[in-house]
Enzyme design. Structure first.
Site, PDB file in Angstrom:
ATOM      1  N   ARG A  48       0.868  -1.174   0.000  1.00  0.00           N
ATOM      2  CA  ARG A  48       0.000   0.000   0.000  1.00  0.00           C
ATOM      3  C   ARG A  48       0.906   1.225   0.000  1.00  0.00           C
ATOM      4  O   ARG A  48       1.825   1.308   0.819  1.00  0.00           O
ATOM      5  CB  ARG A  48      -0.884  -0.021   1.258  1.00  0.00           C
ATOM      6  CG  ARG A  48      -1.596   1.256   1.598  1.00  0.00           C
ATOM      7  CD  ARG A  48      -2.712   1.528   0.599  1.00  0.00           C
ATOM      8  NE  ARG A  48      -3.239   2.861   0.842  1.00  0.00           N
ATOM      9  CZ  ARG A  48      -4.491   3.125   1.092  1.00  0.00           C
ATOM     10  NH1 ARG A  48      -5.379   2.163   1.117  1.00  0.00           N
ATOM     11  NH2 ARG A  48      -4.874   4.359   1.297  1.00  0.00           N
ATOM     12  N   GLU A  56     -11.405   5.167  -5.092  1.00  0.00           N
ATOM     13  CA  GLU A  56     -11.771   3.762  -5.277  1.00  0.00           C
ATOM     14  C   GLU A  56     -12.090   3.525  -6.754  1.00  0.00           C
ATOM     15  O   GLU A  56     -12.454   4.467  -7.475  1.00  0.00           O
ATOM     16  CB  GLU A  56     -12.977   3.405  -4.408  1.00  0.00           C
ATOM     17  CG  GLU A  56     -12.733   3.545  -2.924  1.00  0.00           C
ATOM     18  CD  GLU A  56     -11.691   2.586  -2.395  1.00  0.00           C
ATOM     19  OE1 GLU A  56     -11.589   1.458  -2.930  1.00  0.00           O
ATOM     20  OE2 GLU A  56     -10.987   2.945  -1.444  1.00  0.00           O
ATOM     21  N   ARG A  90      -0.899  -5.368   4.585  1.00  0.00           N
ATOM     22  CA  ARG A  90      -0.095  -4.975   3.424  1.00  0.00           C
ATOM     23  C   ARG A  90       1.095  -4.164   3.922  1.00  0.00           C
ATOM     24  O   ARG A  90       0.997  -3.458   4.930  1.00  0.00           O
ATOM     25  CB  ARG A  90      -0.912  -4.110   2.460  1.00  0.00           C
ATOM     26  CG  ARG A  90      -2.051  -4.836   1.796  1.00  0.00           C
ATOM     27  CD  ARG A  90      -2.868  -3.905   0.956  1.00  0.00           C
ATOM     28  NE  ARG A  90      -3.531  -2.927   1.806  1.00  0.00           N
ATOM     29  CZ  ARG A  90      -4.481  -2.094   1.402  1.00  0.00           C
ATOM     30  NH1 ARG A  90      -4.846  -2.086   0.134  1.00  0.00           N
ATOM     31  NH2 ARG A  90      -5.037  -1.252   2.229  1.00  0.00           N
TER      32      ARG A  90
END
Length: 152
Positions: A48, A56, A90
């Site tokens: 990330r 999004e 992540r």
């Protein structure tokens, strides 16, 4: 799954190119702020982009942000500068390609917000201000909704 985790933990020292960095090839771009890289020993790492929140995919500019990140890093060998893990485990990292801070570029070109909830980075904040003033990328439209609000 356990074998993959054990391999990852065993190979972590061999992943680091310079002290505290990881060199890896980008094999996937999920959206404008998440990638998958293949590091040494074929270890796959989900990453990330630290300090950045892109729209999004179903949000305005979501696909544009993904395409911008793809053009910047897909198939390329990058250097990751890790800063921790997010709640989805992540790797949070700055992504550097040929000396360029990709996280900063995503914000500076109006492809993402500075994620102020999790980052106090002055460069990211300044880049967002400048992109807003210049009406770049997502700032070209009025009423851009931050992803953290849109997700609610």
């Amino acid at each position: 799954m356990l074998l993959r985790l054990a391999l990852f933990l065993f190979c972590v020292p061999c992943l680091f190119a310079e002290e505290g960095t990881i060199r890896a090839r980008v094999v996937g771009v999920h959206d404008g702020d998440s990638i998958t890289v293949l590091a040494a020993e074929k270890v796959e790492i989900k990453v990330r982009l630290e300090g950045v929140d892109a729209p999004e995919l179903r949000q305005d500019f979501g696909r544009v942000a993904k395409q911008a990140l793809s053009e910047a890093v897909f198939g390329k060998t990058v250097t990751l500068v890790p800063s921790g893990r997010d709640r989805y485990r992540r790797l949070l990292a700055r992504v550097v390609y040929r000396g360029r801070d990709v996280n900063l570029e995503m914000v500076a070109t109006g492809m993402a917000w500075h994620y102020v909830r999790y980052s106090k980075d002055a460069k990211l904040a300044a880049a967002e201000r400048e992109a807003r003033l210049a009406r770049l990328g997502l700032w070209s439209q009025r009423g851009a909704i931050p992803p953290w609000e849109w997700r609610k």
